[in-house]
Scaffold this active site. Structure first.
Site, PDB file in Angstrom:
ATOM      1  CB  ALA A  89      -0.939   0.007   1.214  1.00 49.49           C
ATOM      2  NE  ARG A  96      12.144   7.038   1.034  1.00 50.65           N
ATOM      3  CZ  ARG A  96      12.641   6.190   1.942  1.00 50.65           C
ATOM      4  NH1 ARG A  96      13.930   6.252   2.261  1.00 50.65           N
ATOM      5  NH2 ARG A  96      11.878   5.283   2.510  1.00 50.65           N
ATOM      6  CE  LYS A 132       7.767   1.144  -2.104  1.00 46.88           C
ATOM      7  NZ  LYS A 132       8.472   1.345  -0.816  1.00 46.88           N
ATOM      8  N   GLY A 152       0.499   2.615   9.041  1.00 42.55           N
ATOM      9  CA  GLY A 152       1.520   1.699   9.520  1.00 42.55           C
ATOM     10  C   GLY A 152       1.264   0.254   9.136  1.00 42.55           C
ATOM     11  N   GLY A 158       5.463  -6.085  -0.718  1.00 40.06           N
ATOM     12  CA  GLY A 158       5.425  -5.939  -2.156  1.00 40.06           C
ATOM     13  C   GLY A 158       6.625  -5.254  -2.755  1.00 40.06           C
TER      14      GLY A 158
END
Length: 454
Positions: free
Chosen positions: A10, A15, A22, A78, A101
């Site tokens: 998730a 970055r 991602k 979290g 993932g």
């Protein structure tokens, strides 16, 4: 004992500096998340639950599989909160394995080892690093038993000196996990619900924590930016190259090899540097592939030599043929064997008969070429009329002179010869010379134009 696997996918991945979620960035030929799912499937679980958030439907649409259950984490609170979203789909399992993932290189062997040492209890995968910066530290009792995990931002100086770190991968008993998750708090530097806090709860209840480590720490490395993605790409390629070399493939330099699919090969095959394999590629025995060559969804039969700087895609090369350098075989190209295809030749959707040669500066498209044919340099099959494609048929033992243009649909008879520089728009009869040159003339008194002075 039934196993449920939760894959946490998730995260936004800010970055990565990309609009692509991602977990959809690729490693080799697959998305990061797909690597993890493929490994999870090999564990033969009762259920795989993927927790998704950022990218939402885009992530779901990109990853196929009727066996996957998707759970949304609408707010990023979290890892503990993420697992809570998956729990309604795990009510009928005994053990819950938590994967990530963005940790794509974890192996089935390591996960099986973790399960074997944990049994029906609590299992934790750790690694020992020379530089543990950024990771949660594994704190142990004097006797060696695991006490707790301390996240870097919450660790004291003494705890920061610990080199054994948490990978985040855990095996948890389902019947206790629900209670532990309900007791999680977010009183920490991040204000998040850490899954790692359940370990201290388990220890507090007298449960021992079984620890396993991967054979190579790279298995537990995650991807947070493009630098880490590139580093794991090389690690994956090295892993694949070593497996192929153990199976008998010769790689001139395994650090300059890329496999983005599946390669099947016979004995005594040699690949030079910077060869890229994509999709499904099959090599027979004794195949040699030159440097800087791309093989994509193709079959190459025994004894073929592919010279440098070729692109072979969705094509078949018959035995004992020689291709290149600088050749391109496109979709539907089929060489039947003992063929020569040379520099700056492109062949598409065409069959080239046994022993035929296409050696220089030539385009062959939508054609059927017989056996023993010689195609001269600069020949073009003119297969497109602006709206439709048409075929060119060249009979056995025909000879096509240099710089010929064969305007399809057209048929060149068996044993025919086409004179150099001809434009052939009508069928050429077998066994005869056909040419279309204009009469050569010299223009008396003609002068070459000169540049005008300002």
């Amino acid at each position: 004992m039934s196993l449920g696997i939760v894959i946490l996918a998730a995260g936004q991945g800010a970055r990565m500096k990309s609009s692509l979620p991602k977990v959809l960035h690729t490693l080799g030929d697959r998305a990061l998340l797909q690597h993890v799912i493929d490994t999870a499937r090999r564990m033969d679980p009762a259920r795989i639950v993927v927790v998704y958030g950022h990218g939402g439907e885009r992530v779901r649409d990109a990853i196929p599989g009727d066996d996957l259950v998707w759970a949304e984490q609408a707010e990023q609170l979290g890892t503990g909160h993420a697992v809570v979203q998956a729990m309604p789909d795990l009510e009928d399992v005994d053990q819950v394995l938590v994967l990530y993932g963005d940790v794509p290189l974890i192996t089935e062997a390591t996960l099986q080892r973790l399960m074997a040492c944990a049994g029906d209890g609590f299992g934790l995968l750790t690694v020992t690093l020379d530089d543990p910066s950024g990771y949660g530290r594994v704190e142990r009792e004097e006797g060696g038993e695991v006490r707790c995990i301390v996240e870097q931002k919450d660790a004291s100086d003494e705890q920061l000196s610990i080199c054994e770190v948490n990978t985040g991968i855990m095996l948890l008993p389902r019947n206790r996990l629900q209670d532990w998750l309900g007791r999680l708090g977010n009183d920490n530097a991040q204000g998040e619900y850490y899954l790692t806090d359940v370990l201290a709860m388990a220890v507090g209840e007298g449960m021992s924590v079984a620890v396993a480590q991967p054979d190579n720490p790279v298995e537990a490395e995650g991807v947070n930016n493009k630098l880490q993605l590139a580093a794991l790409e090389r690690a994956l390629q090295r892993r694949q190259a070593e497996a192929l070399m153990r199976d008998g493939l010769t790689l001139r330099d395994p650090s300059r090899f890329d496999l983005r699919g599946r390669l099947t090969h016979g004995q005594d095959c040699v690949l030079d540097v910077n060869v890229v394999i994509e999709g499904e590629v099959v090599l027979g025995e004794g195949v040699q592939v030159g440097a800087n060559t791309v093989l994509r969804n193709c079959t190459v039969h025994d004894g073929v030599q592919i010279l440098e700087n070729c692109v072979i895609e969705e094509a078949e090369i018959g035995r004992e043929s020689r291709v290149g350098p600088f050749s391109r075989l496109r979709s539907g190209a089929r060489l039947l064997g003992n063929n020569h295809v040379g520099n700056f030749v492109e062949i598409k959707k065409s069959e080239v008969g046994e022993g035929s040669k296409v050696n220089h500066l030539t385009y062959i498209g939508d054609s059927g070429i017989g056996t023993g044919v010689n195609i001269g340099a600069g020949t073009i099959t003119c297969n497109y009329d602006g709206a439709n494609k048409h075929r060119t048929i060249i009979g056995d033992n025909a000879f096509i002179g240099s710089n010929a243009a064969l305007v399809a649909p057209v048929r060149i008879g068996e044993g025919a010869t086409i004179g150099a520089g001809s434009v052939i728009g009508k069928d050429a009869p077998a066994g005869q010379l056909t040419l279309t040159r204009a009469r050569q003339v010299t223009i008396e008194g003609w002068q070459r134009p000169t540049k005008q002075k300002n």
